[in-house]
Design a protein around this motif. Structure first.
Motif, PDB file in Angstrom:
ATOM      1  N   TYR A  98       4.559   7.468  10.552  1.00  0.00           N
ATOM      2  CA  TYR A  98       3.383   8.836   9.986  1.00  0.00           C
ATOM      3  C   TYR A  98       2.476   7.437   9.414  1.00  0.00           C
ATOM      4  O   TYR A  98       0.762   7.350   9.703  1.00  0.00           O
ATOM      5  CB  TYR A  98       3.374   9.630   9.119  1.00  0.00           C
ATOM      6  N   PHE A  99       2.438   6.602   8.850  1.00  0.00           N
ATOM      7  CA  PHE A  99       2.122   5.876   7.702  1.00  0.00           C
ATOM      8  C   PHE A  99       0.807   4.638   9.184  1.00  0.00           C
ATOM      9  O   PHE A  99      -0.046   4.340   8.906  1.00  0.00           O
ATOM     10  CB  PHE A  99       2.812   4.707   6.740  1.00  0.00           C
ATOM     11  N   LEU A 100       1.993   4.292   9.773  1.00  0.00           N
ATOM     12  CA  LEU A 100       1.423   3.435  11.033  1.00  0.00           C
ATOM     13  C   LEU A 100       0.479   3.843  11.927  1.00  0.00           C
ATOM     14  O   LEU A 100      -0.611   3.183  12.117  1.00  0.00           O
ATOM     15  CB  LEU A 100       2.647   2.640  11.781  1.00  0.00           C
ATOM     16  N   ASP A 101       0.910   5.312  12.178  1.00  0.00           N
ATOM     17  CA  ASP A 101       0.098   5.696  12.896  1.00  0.00           C
ATOM     18  C   ASP A 101      -1.274   6.543  12.571  1.00  0.00           C
ATOM     19  O   ASP A 101      -2.231   6.716  13.059  1.00  0.00           O
ATOM     20  CB  ASP A 101       0.809   7.252  13.864  1.00  0.00           C
ATOM     21  N   HIS A 102      -1.646   5.893  11.000  1.00  0.00           N
ATOM     22  CA  HIS A 102      -2.579   7.284  10.244  1.00  0.00           C
ATOM     23  C   HIS A 102      -3.578   6.087   9.681  1.00  0.00           C
ATOM     24  O   HIS A 102      -2.426   5.258   9.201  1.00  0.00           O
ATOM     25  CB  HIS A 102      -2.595   8.797   9.672  1.00  0.00           C
ATOM     26  N   GLU A 103      -4.408   6.652   9.312  1.00  0.00           N
ATOM     27  CA  GLU A 103      -5.430   5.794   8.655  1.00  0.00           C
ATOM     28  C   GLU A 103      -5.464   6.188   7.192  1.00  0.00           C
ATOM     29  O   GLU A 103      -5.729   7.407   6.809  1.00  0.00           O
ATOM     30  CB  GLU A 103      -6.982   5.252   9.227  1.00  0.00           C
ATOM     31  N   PHE A 104      -5.377   5.927   6.715  1.00  0.00           N
ATOM     32  CA  PHE A 104      -5.395   5.848   4.782  1.00  0.00           C
ATOM     33  C   PHE A 104      -7.142   4.617   3.985  1.00  0.00           C
ATOM     34  O   PHE A 104      -6.759   4.327   3.864  1.00  0.00           O
ATOM     35  CB  PHE A 104      -4.062   5.265   4.261  1.00  0.00           C
ATOM     36  N   ALA A 105      -7.480   5.980   3.766  1.00  0.00           N
ATOM     37  CA  ALA A 105      -8.467   5.204   3.551  1.00  0.00           C
ATOM     38  C   ALA A 105      -9.115   5.047   1.985  1.00  0.00           C
ATOM     39  O   ALA A 105      -8.309   5.713   1.020  1.00  0.00           O
ATOM     40  CB  ALA A 105     -10.207   6.335   3.720  1.00  0.00           C
ATOM     41  N   GLY A 106      -9.545   4.137   1.830  1.00  0.00           N
ATOM     42  CA  GLY A 106      -9.804   3.035   0.471  1.00  0.00           C
ATOM     43  C   GLY A 106      -7.585   3.033   0.194  1.00  0.00           C
ATOM     44  O   GLY A 106      -8.336   1.948  -1.201  1.00  0.00           O
ATOM     45  N   ILE A 107      -7.415   2.776   0.837  1.00  0.00           N
ATOM     46  CA  ILE A 107      -5.485   1.878   0.346  1.00  0.00           C
ATOM     47  C   ILE A 107      -5.676   0.496   0.765  1.00  0.00           C
ATOM     48  O   ILE A 107      -5.960  -0.112   2.260  1.00  0.00           O
ATOM     49  CB  ILE A 107      -4.245   3.205   0.781  1.00  0.00           C
ATOM     50  N   ASP A 108      -5.543  -0.236  -0.664  1.00  0.00           N
ATOM     51  CA  ASP A 108      -5.116  -1.943  -0.192  1.00  0.00           C
ATOM     52  C   ASP A 108      -3.584  -2.398  -0.428  1.00  0.00           C
ATOM     53  O   ASP A 108      -3.379  -2.816  -0.090  1.00  0.00           O
ATOM     54  CB  ASP A 108      -6.509  -2.501  -0.886  1.00  0.00           C
ATOM     55  N   LYS A 109      -3.122  -1.037  -0.540  1.00  0.00           N
ATOM     56  CA  LYS A 109      -1.732  -1.407  -1.220  1.00  0.00           C
ATOM     57  C   LYS A 109      -0.932  -0.579  -1.245  1.00  0.00           C
ATOM     58  O   LYS A 109      -0.393   0.077  -0.789  1.00  0.00           O
ATOM     59  CB  LYS A 109      -1.570  -1.552  -2.861  1.00  0.00           C
ATOM     60  N   VAL A 110       0.682  -0.938  -1.048  1.00  0.00           N
ATOM     61  CA  VAL A 110       1.782   0.458  -0.782  1.00  0.00           C
ATOM     62  C   VAL A 110       2.801  -0.394  -1.721  1.00  0.00           C
ATOM     63  O   VAL A 110       2.906  -2.011  -1.692  1.00  0.00           O
ATOM     64  CB  VAL A 110       2.108  -0.041   0.839  1.00  0.00           C
ATOM     65  N   ILE A 111       3.053   0.925  -2.419  1.00  0.00           N
ATOM     66  CA  ILE A 111       4.055  -0.194  -3.365  1.00  0.00           C
ATOM     67  C   ILE A 111       5.187   1.053  -3.196  1.00  0.00           C
ATOM     68  O   ILE A 111       5.622   1.952  -3.042  1.00  0.00           O
ATOM     69  CB  ILE A 111       3.520   0.529  -4.916  1.00  0.00           C
ATOM     70  N   GLY A 112       6.842   0.341  -3.002  1.00  0.00           N
ATOM     71  CA  GLY A 112       7.982   0.723  -3.048  1.00  0.00           C
ATOM     72  C   GLY A 112       9.203   0.179  -3.974  1.00  0.00           C
ATOM     73  O   GLY A 112       9.103  -0.715  -4.897  1.00  0.00           O
ATOM     74  N   HIS A 113      10.272   0.253  -3.276  1.00  0.00           N
ATOM     75  CA  HIS A 113      11.433   0.134  -4.843  1.00  0.00           C
ATOM     76  C   HIS A 113      12.920   0.460  -4.128  1.00  0.00           C
ATOM     77  O   HIS A 113      12.803   1.150  -3.027  1.00  0.00           O
ATOM     78  CB  HIS A 113      11.597   0.852  -5.498  1.00  0.00           C
ATOM     79  N   GLY A 114      13.824  -0.342  -4.577  1.00  0.00           N
ATOM     80  CA  GLY A 114      14.916  -0.634  -3.964  1.00  0.00           C
ATOM     81  C   GLY A 114      15.626  -1.473  -4.630  1.00  0.00           C
ATOM     82  O   GLY A 114      14.778  -2.588  -5.416  1.00  0.00           O
TER      83      GLY A 114
END
Length: 336
Positions: free
Chosen positions: A39-55
């Motif tokens: 989903y994140f690959l196929d859609h645009e996220f205006a204004g997003i410049d970072k992804v945060i995760g954990h594990g």
């Protein structure tokens, strides 16, 4: 964005089973994580410049999240409870590949040791500290009780308005998008090949892929069903994960086991032996989830199932760069 992955035949447990080759989905992703992050690959996220995760610092999700960020032109912050000195000194596998992708891997225990004490309102609810305990000890206790997800939720996201947070392992509603595409591929393959009453089998961590697959097959009124086994945390933990994504238990996959408790990440000789068996087919499998998956599948086939079965190969092979040396060190060359 991804091509339909092929279905091979694998000789296993005295019969032929179908093998869905999601390990070949994309060279820069670890199999099922590409589905979950689709989903994140196929859609645009205006204004997003970072992804945060954990594990875990060795997790497939770390590498896949760093790949997602690289493909989208984002930064990647990934929080871990602790990074062993061996991993830092000799980076391999998912950890090394994520660093090469530019991921910022943040050790929460080190971060908390450098921070001043939180106020009571900032502390994790069940980690209130005795004010008489020495500062260094307090920090160690706090670090052991404050999870990465809690820290991100209380200390990070409010200060990161242009960041996108993805829960551990991609366990979120957005994963349904990519898993549904996988389910559609399987359904179309079944129709094209005249297969009926197919059982799709896969080992589960958070159970996200298994849950959304089974949910799709039921809602589309197919005769395909999902059977899975818990690799992380046991059957009750897996049921809880299912319920957090879908409270309708009638749509949950069937969970099977062999009656023995295995601890996630622990090395077992029978895991290595099973890994060798299935890799002898010429197809490479990973060493963390697949060994238990095939052990449980073999027991399931021997006890109660005669119909057609498809094993979902979820990739994750990069993790073998870390897991295989661990087996070799632990058993000192006793493994062949």
């Amino acid at each position: 964005m991804f091509a339909n992955t092929p279905v091979d035949i694998l000789a296993f447990a005295g019969r032929d089973i179908f093998l869905k080759r999601d390990d070949s989905l994309h060279p820069a992703f670890s199999g099922n994580k590409a589905r979950k992050f689709g989903y994140f690959l196929d859609h645009e996220f205006a204004g997003i410049d970072k992804v945060i995760g954990h594990g875990s610092p060795l997790a497939n999700s770390l590498y896949s999240l760093s790949t997602l960020a690289k493909m989208k032109g984002w930064k990647c912050d990934f929080y871990v409870d602790h990074i062993a000195s061996q991993v830092i000194k000799h980076p391999t596998g998912n950890y090394a590949a994520a660093l090469a992708n530019g991921a910022n891997i943040i050790d929460l225990s080190e971060l908390l040791a450098q921070k001043p004490a939180f106020t009571q309102s900032q502390r994790e609810p069940h980690a209130l500290l005795d004010p008489d305990v020495k500062s260094e000890t307090s920090l160690q206790v706090r670090a052991s009780r404050l999870s990465c997800q809690d820290y991100i939720g209380t200390q990070v996201l409010a200060n990161e308005p242009t960041a996108l947070f993805i829960p551990e392992g991609g366990r979120c509603a957005y994963a349904e998008y990519g898993v549904n595409i996988l389910a559609q591929e399987i359904h179309l393959w079944v129709q094209a090949n005249g297969v009926t009453d197919l059982t799709v089998f896969l080992p589960s961590g958070t159970g996200t892929t298994a849950l959304f697959l089974n949910q799709y097959f039921i809602r589309q009124q197919t005769d395909i069903r999902v059977v899975t086994c818990a690799v992380v945390g046991g059957d009750d933990y897996l049921r809880l994960q299912f319920s957090m994504l879908n409270p309708e238990t009638c749509e949950h996959p069937h969970i099977v086991n062999v009656g023995k408790k295995y601890h996630f990440g622990k090395l077992y000789p029978e895991f290595y032996a099973m890994w060798q068996r299935v890799c002898a087919s010429g197809v490479q499998f990973e060493l963390l989830y697949d060994p238990l998956g095939f052990i449980v599948l073999e027991d399931y086939l021997g006890r109660c199932h005669q119909g057609p079965v498809m094993y979902l190969h979820q990739g994750g092979l990069l993790g073998n760069d870390t897991m295989l040396p661990r087996y070799q060190r632990k058993f000192h060359g006793k493994l062949t």
